[in-house]
Design an enzyme around this catalytic site. Structure first.
Site, mmCIF file in Angstrom:
data_model
loop_
_atom_site.group_PDB
_atom_site.id
_atom_site.type_symbol
_atom_site.label_atom_id
_atom_site.label_comp_id
_atom_site.label_asym_id
_atom_site.label_seq_id
_atom_site.Cartn_x
_atom_site.Cartn_y
_atom_site.Cartn_z
ATOM 1 N N GLY A 151 71.594 -17.791 -25.249
ATOM 2 C CA GLY A 151 72.546 -16.807 -25.756
ATOM 3 C C GLY A 151 72.967 -17.100 -27.178
ATOM 4 O O GLY A 151 73.040 -16.199 -28.021
ATOM 5 N N TYR A 152 73.238 -18.363 -27.449
ATOM 6 C CA TYR A 152 73.638 -18.760 -28.798
ATOM 7 C C TYR A 152 72.520 -18.484 -29.789
ATOM 8 O O TYR A 152 72.739 -17.886 -30.854
ATOM 9 C CB TYR A 152 73.997 -20.250 -28.798
ATOM 10 N N ALA A 153 71.302 -18.897 -29.433
ATOM 11 C CA ALA A 153 70.162 -18.699 -30.327
ATOM 12 C C ALA A 153 69.899 -17.215 -30.554
ATOM 13 O O ALA A 153 69.642 -16.780 -31.685
ATOM 14 C CB ALA A 153 68.919 -19.378 -29.750
ATOM 15 N N SER A 155 72.005 -14.711 -30.348
ATOM 16 C CA SER A 155 73.057 -14.108 -31.171
ATOM 17 C C SER A 155 72.903 -14.502 -32.628
ATOM 18 O O SER A 155 73.141 -13.686 -33.530
ATOM 19 C CB SER A 155 74.438 -14.506 -30.651
#
Length: 300
Positions: A151-153, A155
């Protein structure tokens, strides 16, 4: 060179907006800009206390997820003469496997990708008038997604795409747009990530814990090792100040060993990249494996 660019060069009448400035990279950037003579309007969550050294910053207490947040920021900035610089630093990381984090993806996209775009859009009229600058803090993982950070990557990859489009769209307005992609930076994000991971596993089923707990904890331990040699946030802050003084800021800046390793990894053949990311999931160091793979490829 326009009037706004001359103001940035000679140090007169400069107003900067910095999001996520209560702590970490954002706080370091705000302090560095204050030291360089900028008037800084810094956003923080209503329940956040700022780090030391921020007495001269003008804080805007706002949740960037609120619909009114961009308008409120733009109004406050207009009251002090308008922004010449927007630095997007606010961000969150919710570690965990995609299977357990699928319902949380929207939160990371909203804060990490949509909020910077919304604030930038609200400030664009002021930045156009000043011939201003936008600096966005992305991440090395925006180029390659690592295990338990999908999710972080995603986004941050989305953020990089928005920055690329925005840069081209405002080029005729003499607004420069730069993306900084750091590797590990010494902030409190690791403590927050560990707390998030523990909470996630506590609410998982026994089968899900059996499947993911060891790998997730191993990933966090590896991150802790990387953080022991992580960049100080002042390194990013000094780069931001340097960008404000540059006559021709670069579109992108990759900062730190981990970020460079991921940048290289992104250009490797897909099969190599998948193999290396798989090794990371099993606890192998990302940077060392990438460098080894490069050495092999140069000999083949």
């Amino acid at each position: 060179m326009g009037r706004g660019r001359r103001q940035q060069a000679d140090g007169a009448g400069r107003v900067a907006v910095v999001t996520g400035a209560a702590s970490g990279i954002g706080a370091a950037i705000a302090r560095a800009l204050l030291a360089d003579g900028w008037a800084v309007l810094a956003t923080r969550m209503p329940d956040q206390l700022p780090e030391p050294g921020m007495q001269r910053a003008q804080f805007i207490e706002v949740d960037l997820l609120d619909d009114d947040a961009p308008r409120l920021i733009a109004e406050r900035t207009r009251q002090v003469g308008g922004a010449q610089l927007f630095v997007s630093s606010a961000g969150i990381s919710l570690p965990g496997p995609v299977e357990l984090r699928a319902d949380d993806l929207s939160s990371e996209f909203e804060i990490n990708a949509a909020a910077p775009a919304r604030v930038a859009a609200a400030l664009l009229p002021q930045l156009r008038h000043a011939g201003g600058r936008i600096v966005v803090i992305g991440a090395g993982q925006g180029r390659v997604a690592l295990p338990f950070g999908g999710g972080y990557a995603a986004s941050k990859a989305g953020l990089a795409a928005i920055v690329d489009a925005l840069r081209a769209e405002v080029a005729g307005d003499s607004i420069s747009v730069s993306l900084i992609e750091p590797g590990a930076v010494r902030t409190r994000i690791l403590d927050s990530s560990r707390e998030q991971a523990v909470s996630l596993l506590a609410n998982a089923t026994p089968e899900q814990r059996r499947r993911y707990e060891a790998g997730l904890m191993r990933t966090l331990e590896g991150a802790a090792g990387a953080f022991e040699q992580a960049l100080p946030p002042e390194r990013i802050a000094n780069l931001v100040v340097g960008i404000t003084h540059s006559r021709s800021p670069r579109p992108g800046y990759v900062v730190g060993r981990e970020a460079w390793a991921l940048a290289v990894l992104a250009h490797l053949p897909a099969s190599w990249r998948a193999r290396l990311v798989g090794r990371i999931a099993r606890g192998r160091p990302a940077v060392d494996d990438t460098e080894t793979e490069l050495q092999r490829s140069s000999l083949s």
